[in-house]
Design an enzyme around this catalytic site. Structure first.
Site, PDB file in Angstrom:
ATOM      1  N   ARG A  51       0.835  -1.223   0.000  1.00  0.00           N
ATOM      2  CA  ARG A  51       0.000   0.000   0.000  1.00  0.00           C
ATOM      3  C   ARG A  51       0.864   1.265   0.000  1.00  0.00           C
ATOM      4  NH1 ARG A  51      -2.770  -1.175   5.533  1.00  0.00           N
ATOM      5  NH2 ARG A  51      -0.567  -1.713   5.856  1.00  0.00           N
ATOM      6  N   GLU A  84       6.195   5.972  12.616  1.00  0.00           N
ATOM      7  CA  GLU A  84       5.878   6.824  13.761  1.00  0.00           C
ATOM      8  C   GLU A  84       6.783   8.052  13.645  1.00  0.00           C
ATOM      9  OE1 GLU A  84       6.399   4.696  17.413  1.00  0.00           O
ATOM     10  OE2 GLU A  84       4.768   3.281  17.006  1.00  0.00           O
ATOM     11  N   ASP A 109       2.883  22.253  16.830  1.00  0.00           N
ATOM     12  CA  ASP A 109       3.292  21.686  15.545  1.00  0.00           C
ATOM     13  C   ASP A 109       3.106  22.742  14.466  1.00  0.00           C
ATOM     14  OD1 ASP A 109       2.164  18.170  15.793  1.00  0.00           O
ATOM     15  OD2 ASP A 109       3.787  19.296  16.759  1.00  0.00           O
ATOM     16  N   ASN A 110       4.080  22.839  13.566  1.00  0.00           N
ATOM     17  CA  ASN A 110       3.986  23.793  12.449  1.00  0.00           C
ATOM     18  C   ASN A 110       4.139  23.067  11.125  1.00  0.00           C
ATOM     19  OD1 ASN A 110       3.829  25.916  14.288  1.00  0.00           O
ATOM     20  ND2 ASN A 110       6.023  26.360  14.222  1.00  0.00           N
ATOM     21  N   ARG A 157      14.227  29.856   4.184  1.00  0.00           N
ATOM     22  CA  ARG A 157      13.557  30.400   5.379  1.00  0.00           C
ATOM     23  C   ARG A 157      14.564  30.366   6.530  1.00  0.00           C
ATOM     24  NH1 ARG A 157       7.500  30.066   5.370  1.00  0.00           N
ATOM     25  NH2 ARG A 157       6.828  29.219   3.355  1.00  0.00           N
ATOM     26  N   HIS A 182      16.180  31.617  11.951  1.00  0.00           N
ATOM     27  CA  HIS A 182      15.348  32.189  13.016  1.00  0.00           C
ATOM     28  C   HIS A 182      15.600  31.554  14.382  1.00  0.00           C
ATOM     29  CE1 HIS A 182      12.394  32.859   9.447  1.00  0.00           C
ATOM     30  NE2 HIS A 182      13.371  33.761   9.458  1.00  0.00           N
ATOM     31  N   LYS A 208      13.374  22.101  18.338  1.00  0.00           N
ATOM     32  CA  LYS A 208      12.571  21.727  17.164  1.00  0.00           C
ATOM     33  C   LYS A 208      12.929  20.331  16.662  1.00  0.00           C
ATOM     34  CE  LYS A 208      12.417  26.560  15.849  1.00  0.00           C
ATOM     35  NZ  LYS A 208      13.068  27.629  15.068  1.00  0.00           N
ATOM     36  N   HIS A 251      17.739  28.398  13.266  1.00  0.00           N
ATOM     37  CA  HIS A 251      17.356  27.339  12.332  1.00  0.00           C
ATOM     38  C   HIS A 251      16.888  27.928  11.011  1.00  0.00           C
ATOM     39  CE1 HIS A 251      14.236  24.636  10.551  1.00  0.00           C
ATOM     40  NE2 HIS A 251      15.318  23.896  10.488  1.00  0.00           N
ATOM     41  N   TYR A 276       7.210  20.558  11.567  1.00  0.00           N
ATOM     42  CA  TYR A 276       8.104  20.476  12.727  1.00  0.00           C
ATOM     43  C   TYR A 276       7.368  20.699  14.036  1.00  0.00           C
ATOM     44  CZ  TYR A 276       8.408  25.598  11.935  1.00  0.00           C
ATOM     45  OH  TYR A 276       8.134  26.934  11.723  1.00  0.00           O
ATOM     46  N   GLU A 313      11.124  36.910  18.445  1.00  0.00           N
ATOM     47  CA  GLU A 313      11.802  36.254  17.327  1.00  0.00           C
ATOM     48  C   GLU A 313      12.922  37.124  16.765  1.00  0.00           C
ATOM     49  OE1 GLU A 313       9.967  35.585  13.399  1.00  0.00           O
ATOM     50  OE2 GLU A 313      10.226  33.461  13.852  1.00  0.00           O
ATOM     51  N   LYS A 330      11.657  39.922   5.936  1.00  0.00           N
ATOM     52  CA  LYS A 330      12.349  39.796   7.232  1.00  0.00           C
ATOM     53  C   LYS A 330      13.714  39.134   7.044  1.00  0.00           C
ATOM     54  CE  LYS A 330      10.786  36.416   9.769  1.00  0.00           C
ATOM     55  NZ  LYS A 330       9.894  35.603  10.628  1.00  0.00           N
ATOM     56  N   ASP A 331      13.754  38.080   6.257  1.00  0.00           N
ATOM     57  CA  ASP A 331      14.999  37.316   6.100  1.00  0.00           C
ATOM     58  C   ASP A 331      16.015  38.060   5.245  1.00  0.00           C
ATOM     59  OD1 ASP A 331      13.428  34.003   6.151  1.00  0.00           O
ATOM     60  OD2 ASP A 331      13.774  35.517   7.700  1.00  0.00           O
TER      61      ASP A 331
HETATM   62  C1  LIG Z   1       6.761  30.670  12.939  1.00  0.00           C
HETATM   63  C2  LIG Z   1       5.319  31.067  13.000  1.00  0.00           C
HETATM   64  C3  LIG Z   1       4.771  31.968  12.101  1.00  0.00           C
HETATM   65  N1  LIG Z   1       3.445  32.300  12.187  1.00  0.00           N
HETATM   66  C4  LIG Z   1       2.890  33.242  11.204  1.00  0.00           C
HETATM   67  C5  LIG Z   1       3.572  34.576  11.167  1.00  0.00           C
HETATM   68  C6  LIG Z   1       3.473  35.003   9.726  1.00  0.00           C
HETATM   69  O1  LIG Z   1       2.241  35.670   9.495  1.00  0.00           O
HETATM   70  C7  LIG Z   1       3.462  33.688   8.954  1.00  0.00           C
HETATM   71  C8  LIG Z   1       4.790  33.366   8.319  1.00  0.00           C
HETATM   72  O2  LIG Z   1       5.769  33.474   9.322  1.00  0.00           O
HETATM   73  P1  LIG Z   1       7.323  33.396   8.961  1.00  0.00           P
HETATM   74  O3  LIG Z   1       7.548  34.169   7.692  1.00  0.00           O
HETATM   75  O4  LIG Z   1       8.098  33.815  10.179  1.00  0.00           O
HETATM   76  O5  LIG Z   1       7.478  31.853   8.663  1.00  0.00           O
HETATM   77  P2  LIG Z   1       8.889  31.117   8.453  1.00  0.00           P
HETATM   78  O6  LIG Z   1       9.829  31.990   7.667  1.00  0.00           O
HETATM   79  O7  LIG Z   1       8.561  29.770   7.953  1.00  0.00           O
HETATM   80  O8  LIG Z   1       9.448  31.006   9.922  1.00  0.00           O
HETATM   81  C9  LIG Z   1       9.975  29.787  10.426  1.00  0.00           C
HETATM   82  O9  LIG Z   1      11.177  29.602   9.749  1.00  0.00           O
HETATM   83  C10 LIG Z   1      12.186  28.833  10.344  1.00  0.00           C
HETATM   84  C11 LIG Z   1      12.497  27.705   9.404  1.00  0.00           C
HETATM   85  C12 LIG Z   1      11.953  28.351  11.702  1.00  0.00           C
HETATM   86  O10 LIG Z   1      12.642  27.457  12.178  1.00  0.00           O
HETATM   87  C13 LIG Z   1      10.974  29.006  12.558  1.00  0.00           C
HETATM   88  O11 LIG Z   1      10.185  28.013  13.184  1.00  0.00           O
HETATM   89  C14 LIG Z   1      10.078  29.968  11.909  1.00  0.00           C
HETATM   90  O12 LIG Z   1      10.611  31.246  12.199  1.00  0.00           O
HETATM   91  O13 LIG Z   1       3.114  32.682   9.909  1.00  0.00           O
HETATM   92  C15 LIG Z   1       2.615  31.782  13.163  1.00  0.00           C
HETATM   93  O14 LIG Z   1       1.410  32.105  13.240  1.00  0.00           O
HETATM   94  N2  LIG Z   1       3.143  30.903  14.072  1.00  0.00           N
HETATM   95  C16 LIG Z   1       4.467  30.521  14.026  1.00  0.00           C
HETATM   96  O15 LIG Z   1       4.890  29.691  14.865  1.00  0.00           O
END
Ligand SMILES: Cc1cn([C@H]2C[C@H](O)[C@@H](COP(=O)(O)OP(=O)(O)O[C@H]3O[C@H](C)C(=O)[C@H](O)[C@H]3O)O2)c(=O)[nH]c1=O
Length: 180
Positions: free
Chosen positions: A23, A28, A47-48, A58, A61, A70, A117, A130, A141, A166-167
């Site tokens: 299948r 896990e 969990d994200n 990305r 952060h 994480k 990360h 993650y 942050e 941001k990045d």
């Molecule tokens: C991280 C996070 C973001 N958000 C919202 C905030 C923004 O409106 C949107 C995108 O956020 P961001 O651009 O910060 O997402 P990433 O660039 O994927 O951020 C992550 O990128 C690297 C890989 C990481 O390890 C971190 O966990 C995290 O900072 O999601 C949330 O609502 N909850 C959250 O936990």
């Protein structure tokens, strides 16, 4: 389940057992007792999931307050994942380690609190998932500059990456706030 060392002792590369049959497969992706036994010494609370196209980067952060441990993995596609040790008291302070995580190798990376990360997407699309050991506190942050010359991370970049606003404005390693 296999645990492989990385160049930073506290960062663990984990390969869950994958049970394949006609299948497809079953694995896990987290099991508290077993993961605590191998050194994943945190309690996850959130969990994200993010989806990114090829060439997206990305990161890097971290949350200075409410630092998050994480457990990261990819359910579709392939990424180059990076963790940077920001713990001033650590023998690997300022060092980075990386791993290729993909839907095919099933590898997970455990990154303890105290690290920055980020990841770079190598496939057409990457479904990144993650677990975090603390909640999201945007006010805490920080963004470390992904291509900081002092860190000299060897990103397998073929073209300039797709970055969030941001990045694009990450802070150089020499100017960031570290963990004690
Ligand atoms: C991280 C996070 C973001 N958000 C919202 C905030 C923004 O409106 C949107 C995108 O956020 P961001 O651009 O910060 O997402 P990433 O660039 O994927 O951020 C992550 O990128 C690297 C890989 C990481 O390890 C971190 O966990 C995290 O900072 O999601 C949330 O609502 N909850 C959250 O936990």
């Amino acid at each position: 389940m296999e645990v492989r060392p990385t160049s930073i002792p506290d960062v663990l590369l984990i390969k869950p057992s994958v049970f394949e049959d006609a299948r497809g497969f079953f694995k896990e992706t987290y099991q508290e007792e077993r993961y605590h036994k191998i050194g994943v010494g945190v309690q996850f609370v959130q969990d994200n999931n993010s989806r990114s196209q090829r060439g997206t980067l990305r990161g890097l952060h971290y949350q200075l307050e409410h630092s998050q441990g994480k457990l990261v993995q990819v359910f579709r596609g392939e990424i180059f994942d990076v963790a940077v040790d920001l713990r001033r008291s650590s023998p690997t302070f300022g060092k980075w380690t990386s791993a290729i995580l993909s839907e095919h190798n099933h590898l997970q990376l455990y990154i303890p609190p105290g690290f920055a990360h980020g990841f770079y997407v190598l496939s057409e699309l990457a479904e990144f998932s993650y677990k975090c050991s603390d909640y999201y506190f945007p006010e805490h942050e920080k963004t470390l500059l992904w291509n900081d010359p002092q860190l000299d991370i060897e990103w397998p970049i073929t073209e300039s990456p797709l970055l969030s606003e941001k990045d694009q404005q990450g802070i150089p390693f020499s100017n960031i706030e570290y963990f004690d």
